[in-house]
Motif scaffolding. Structure first.
Motif, PDB file in Angstrom:
ATOM      1  N   VAL A 119       0.858  -1.186   0.000  1.00  0.00           N
ATOM      2  CA  VAL A 119       0.000   0.000   0.000  1.00  0.00           C
ATOM      3  C   VAL A 119       0.894   1.236   0.000  1.00  0.00           C
ATOM      4  N   PHE A 120       0.687   2.107  -0.988  1.00  0.00           N
ATOM      5  CA  PHE A 120       1.365   3.401  -1.046  1.00  0.00           C
ATOM      6  C   PHE A 120       0.310   4.467  -0.764  1.00  0.00           C
ATOM      7  N   ASN A 121       0.370   5.064   0.425  1.00  0.00           N
ATOM      8  CA  ASN A 121      -0.561   6.127   0.809  1.00  0.00           C
ATOM      9  C   ASN A 121       0.203   7.451   0.700  1.00  0.00           C
ATOM     10  N   PHE A 122      -0.138   8.241  -0.309  1.00  0.00           N
ATOM     11  CA  PHE A 122       0.640   9.442  -0.609  1.00  0.00           C
ATOM     12  C   PHE A 122       0.244  10.639   0.250  1.00  0.00           C
TER      13      PHE A 122
ATOM     14  N   ASN B  34      -7.037  11.670  -0.956  1.00  0.00           N
ATOM     15  CA  ASN B  34      -7.277  10.228  -0.776  1.00  0.00           C
ATOM     16  C   ASN B  34      -6.525   9.394  -1.812  1.00  0.00           C
ATOM     17  N   LEU B  35      -5.300   9.774  -2.077  1.00  0.00           N
ATOM     18  CA  LEU B  35      -4.510   9.105  -3.106  1.00  0.00           C
ATOM     19  C   LEU B  35      -3.788   7.899  -2.497  1.00  0.00           C
ATOM     20  N   LYS B  36      -4.206   6.712  -2.930  1.00  0.00           N
ATOM     21  CA  LYS B  36      -3.630   5.483  -2.397  1.00  0.00           C
ATOM     22  C   LYS B  36      -3.542   4.452  -3.517  1.00  0.00           C
ATOM     23  N   LEU B  37      -2.415   3.747  -3.581  1.00  0.00           N
ATOM     24  CA  LEU B  37      -2.211   2.710  -4.585  1.00  0.00           C
ATOM     25  C   LEU B  37      -1.981   1.394  -3.869  1.00  0.00           C
ATOM     26  N   VAL B  38      -2.775   0.375  -4.256  1.00  0.00           N
ATOM     27  CA  VAL B  38      -2.676  -0.946  -3.648  1.00  0.00           C
ATOM     28  C   VAL B  38      -2.416  -1.970  -4.747  1.00  0.00           C
ATOM     29  N   PHE B  39      -1.412  -2.817  -4.547  1.00  0.00           N
ATOM     30  CA  PHE B  39      -1.162  -3.913  -5.478  1.00  0.00           C
ATOM     31  C   PHE B  39      -0.538  -5.071  -4.710  1.00  0.00           C
ATOM     32  N   SER B  40      -0.545  -6.253  -5.324  1.00  0.00           N
ATOM     33  CA  SER B  40      -0.038  -7.447  -4.666  1.00  0.00           C
ATOM     34  C   SER B  40       0.961  -8.159  -5.550  1.00  0.00           C
ATOM     35  N   THR B  41       2.037  -8.664  -4.929  1.00  0.00           N
ATOM     36  CA  THR B  41       2.994  -9.490  -5.663  1.00  0.00           C
ATOM     37  C   THR B  41       2.511 -10.926  -5.780  1.00  0.00           C
ATOM     38  N   GLY B  42       1.416 -11.251  -5.086  1.00  0.00           N
ATOM     39  CA  GLY B  42       0.816 -12.575  -5.180  1.00  0.00           C
ATOM     40  C   GLY B  42      -0.473 -12.541  -5.963  1.00  0.00           C
ATOM     41  N   ASN B  43      -1.261 -13.612  -5.793  1.00  0.00           N
ATOM     42  CA  ASN B  43      -2.490 -13.730  -6.582  1.00  0.00           C
ATOM     43  C   ASN B  43      -3.732 -13.268  -5.834  1.00  0.00           C
ATOM     44  N   SER B  44      -3.557 -12.553  -4.707  1.00  0.00           N
ATOM     45  CA  SER B  44      -4.709 -12.005  -3.982  1.00  0.00           C
ATOM     46  C   SER B  44      -4.281 -10.751  -3.224  1.00  0.00           C
ATOM     47  N   ILE B  45      -5.272  -9.911  -2.914  1.00  0.00           N
ATOM     48  CA  ILE B  45      -5.037  -8.686  -2.149  1.00  0.00           C
ATOM     49  C   ILE B  45      -5.365  -8.947  -0.686  1.00  0.00           C
ATOM     50  N   ASP B  46      -4.389  -8.740   0.210  1.00  0.00           N
ATOM     51  CA  ASP B  46      -4.662  -8.853   1.646  1.00  0.00           C
ATOM     52  C   ASP B  46      -5.673  -7.783   2.040  1.00  0.00           C
ATOM     53  N   SER B  47      -6.662  -8.169   2.870  1.00  0.00           N
ATOM     54  CA  SER B  47      -7.752  -7.221   3.154  1.00  0.00           C
ATOM     55  C   SER B  47      -8.047  -7.056   4.634  1.00  0.00           C
ATOM     56  N   LEU B  48      -7.230  -7.644   5.504  1.00  0.00           N
ATOM     57  CA  LEU B  48      -7.498  -7.506   6.934  1.00  0.00           C
ATOM     58  C   LEU B  48      -7.101  -6.110   7.416  1.00  0.00           C
ATOM     59  N   SER B  49      -7.736  -5.676   8.506  1.00  0.00           N
ATOM     60  CA  SER B  49      -7.480  -4.322   9.010  1.00  0.00           C
ATOM     61  C   SER B  49      -7.526  -4.285  10.527  1.00  0.00           C
ATOM     62  N   ILE B  50      -6.889  -3.255  11.069  1.00  0.00           N
ATOM     63  CA  ILE B  50      -6.916  -2.946  12.503  1.00  0.00           C
ATOM     64  C   ILE B  50      -7.296  -1.483  12.629  1.00  0.00           C
ATOM     65  N   SER B  51      -8.238  -1.162  13.507  1.00  0.00           N
ATOM     66  CA  SER B  51      -8.651   0.230  13.675  1.00  0.00           C
ATOM     67  C   SER B  51      -8.921   0.518  15.135  1.00  0.00           C
ATOM     68  N   GLY B  52      -8.905   1.784  15.482  1.00  0.00           N
ATOM     69  CA  GLY B  52      -9.148   2.170  16.865  1.00  0.00           C
ATOM     70  C   GLY B  52      -8.938   3.656  17.080  1.00  0.00           C
ATOM     71  N   SER B  53      -8.543   4.019  18.299  1.00  0.00           N
ATOM     72  CA  SER B  53      -8.435   5.434  18.651  1.00  0.00           C
ATOM     73  C   SER B  53      -7.281   5.664  19.607  1.00  0.00           C
ATOM     74  N   ILE B  54      -6.927   6.946  19.732  1.00  0.00           N
ATOM     75  CA  ILE B  54      -5.803   7.392  20.558  1.00  0.00           C
ATOM     76  C   ILE B  54      -6.325   8.299  21.666  1.00  0.00           C
ATOM     77  N   ASN B  55      -5.765   8.128  22.854  1.00  0.00           N
ATOM     78  CA  ASN B  55      -6.044   9.009  23.991  1.00  0.00           C
ATOM     79  C   ASN B  55      -4.706   9.423  24.593  1.00  0.00           C
ATOM     80  N   PHE B  56      -4.718  10.510  25.370  1.00  0.00           N
ATOM     81  CA  PHE B  56      -3.504  10.969  26.052  1.00  0.00           C
ATOM     82  C   PHE B  56      -3.748  10.956  27.557  1.00  0.00           C
ATOM     83  N   HIS B  57      -2.797  10.453  28.320  1.00  0.00           N
ATOM     84  CA  HIS B  57      -2.905  10.520  29.780  1.00  0.00           C
ATOM     85  C   HIS B  57      -2.800  11.964  30.276  1.00  0.00           C
TER      86      HIS B  57
END
Length: 537
Positions: free
Chosen positions: A81-84, A99-122
């Motif tokens: 993933v290249f997120n410019f 929202n310029l992003k380029l996605v490609f795969s060196t294999g025969n499928s695109i990985d699609s898993l994700s992790i998301s969440g939020s940030i807090n400060f003490h």
């Protein structure tokens, strides 16, 4: 010339490889836009995942084409993933491509898993600043971590404190968040806030609701930098400030005293010593590192002129009935002339300071004098001043204070005080440290709740405050930062928020504010609604 201002961002017309393409391992990438463009620090501004050697990547822009030469082999069966972000802008008005992003795969499928969440400060600023906050993950078993190398996958945090890392290959990962102020894609424990998940992320499907709570925690172990005589005294210089200091010698508090300031411990003798004297020193820093040493100190005769005795008072403080004065000295005090130490509240009235009103905080330091007395309501004056003439105090080096002391304190009237602020702490268990903080960000009251969730501050000067709660897990009555090496998270810190979701708490004279409840913020980790994705490996 003379036309309307260009407000349109450049639009991507085509790319090689194309977005979402598979079975491709390009040596270079070409992006073609609908107008002339230029680059704005692309090496830093472009986020590339998974990790590659960005030092080898060369970005160039010619007319409306961006060329990216990778100059390295890509991994097999991997989604890139290249997120410019904002690194490609038009020439005329520097509008960034959106929202310029380029996605490609060196294999025969695109990985699609994700992790998301939020940030807090003490310890957030008045307005939370999410600039340069990065969230990154490292494959379990990788020999690098957030302090030694850039992450394998990463994402920057948006202006609301949210993040999402996408196109991840399934597997087990360790996750971190930090403020990348210097742009190295690594955390600097000395200067940058950071946090980490204790548990391994087992990524088999998308993981949501990950929470990071950022704070600073210097991982540099405490150590002794230098020891040497200083005139007739002896200095021990540390590389950082300890939170606990213990010095042991059978004559400490009788023949020897010490002070501590600016990472320097200075031991003062009553008189020069012919032989070296042993002192056991034990210091502990905020993240839990301990240094235990036996030090042989020398106290020779010296022609060096002693430093002048200096006094700092906690002047400007307000009080209701009990006047509490603190006098801080730069050296241990040997004697005080009470005849020239008194409190005045008008030109003709004084209150003598008596021995029973005074106490040194530490008898082996003798550098912080506390004076406490009750002012009766029959004295209606507002301003009370402690005065000491020159030569009132004599330090261990027989130096007298050359400058007279004068410090003012303001007595509050009962009718000007707010009655009480009280409430409960929800979503956490004691012990707690509850701090009342004024508009100058000073802690004006503090409570330690050993076994209760209910707090109360009574007879307060009217004003605007905020309330901070430290979840004091070990009961040592201070906040403990994280220790990455010991896999220990920082103690949680949370705040009171009003109905407008602001920290400001206004209280006026005569008011009682009850049910000012404080909700604990989410702990670091995946929140309960997603906890089935955590695997304690």
């Amino acid at each position: 010339m003379g036309g309307p201002r260009d407000q349109e961002p450049p639009v991507l017309l085509e790319s090689n490889p194309t977005n979402q393409s598979i079975n491709t391992s390009p040596e270079e990438i070409k992006l073609t836009f609908d107008e002339y463009i230029k680059l704005d620090n692309p090496s830093k501004g472009t986020v590339i995942t998974p990790r590659i050697d960005k030092d080898k990547v060369v970005f160039t822009a010619l007319k409306n084409v961006v060329t990216i030469k990778l100059n390295q082999e890509l991994e097999d069966s991997t989604t890139y993933v290249f997120n410019f972000q904002k690194s490609i802008v038009d020439i005329s008005e520097e509008n960034p491509a959106e929202n310029l992003k380029l996605v490609f795969s060196t294999g025969n499928s695109i990985d699609s898993l994700s992790i998301s969440g939020s940030i807090n400060f003490h310890f957030p600023a008045s307005k939370p600043d999410y600039k340069n906050i990065v969230v990154g993950i490292y494959p379990l078993g990788d020999t690098t971590d957030v302090f030694t190398a850039p992450p394998y996958y990463l994402s920057e945090v948006d202006t609301l404190g949210n993040f999402a890392i996408t196109n991840i290959k399934n597997g087990n990962y360790l996750a971190y968040a930090w403020r990348d102020a210097n742009g190295t894609l690594k955390a600097e424990s000395k200067s940058e806030e950071y946090d980490f998940l204790l548990d391994t992320l087992k990524l088999e499907k998308n993981i949501e609701n990950v929470r990071f709570n950022l704070s600073k925690g210097d991982l540099t172990p405490i150590r002794i930098v230098r020891t040497a005589p200083f005139g007739k005294n002896f200095d021990i210089l540390l590389n950082r400030t300890p939170v606990e200091t213990q010095i042991e010698n059978k004559d400490l508090g009788k023949e020897f005293f010490y002070t501590f300031s600016d990472n320097r411990i200075r031991i003062f003798p009553n008189s020069p010593k012919a032989d070296s004297i042993p002192f056991n020193l034990n210091v502990k820093d905020s993240v839990g590192f301990v240094k235990d040493s036996l030090i042989w100190a020398k106290f020779p005769e010296s022609e060096r002129r002693p430093e002048k005795l200096q006094i700092t008072a906690n002047s400007g403080k307000s009080f209701y009935k009990d006047l509490e004065i603190e006098l801080k000295f730069n050296k241990p005090i040997k004697s005080i002339s009470l005849d020239s130490l008194f409190i005045t509240y008008d030109t003709a009235s004084i209150i003598p300071v008596r021995r029973s009103m005074m106490a040194f905080e530490d008898s082996i330091k003798m550098d912080l004098l506390k004076i406490r007395l009750s002012i009766p309501d029959s004295i209606s004056k507002d301003i009370f001043t402690i005065k000491a003439s020159d030569s009132t105090f004599i330090d261990i080096e027989n130096q007298l204070n050359e400058t007279p002391l004068s410090a003012n304190y303001r007595k509050l009237k009962r009718e000007s005080l707010a009655d009480e602020i009280k409430g409960s702490i929800l979503g956490a268990k004691p012990p707690f440290i509850v701090q009342l903080i004024n508009s100058k960000n000073e802690t004006v009251r503090e409570q330690f709740l050993e076994s209760s969730n209910d707090y109360s501050f009574k007879l307060l000067e009217a004003g605007t405050f905020k309330i901070r709660v430290i979840e004091d897990l070990n009961g040592n009555k201070r906040w403990d930062p994280s220790n990455f090496n010991q896999r220990r998270l920082a103690e949680r810190v949370f705040y009171f928020f009003n109905a407008e979701q602001e920290q400001a708490l206004l209280i006026r004279s005569g008011w009682t504010l009850d049910e000012q409840n404080i909700n604990a913020t989410d702990p670091t980790g995946i929140q309960k609604r997603a906890e089935n994705h955590v695997d304690n490996l």
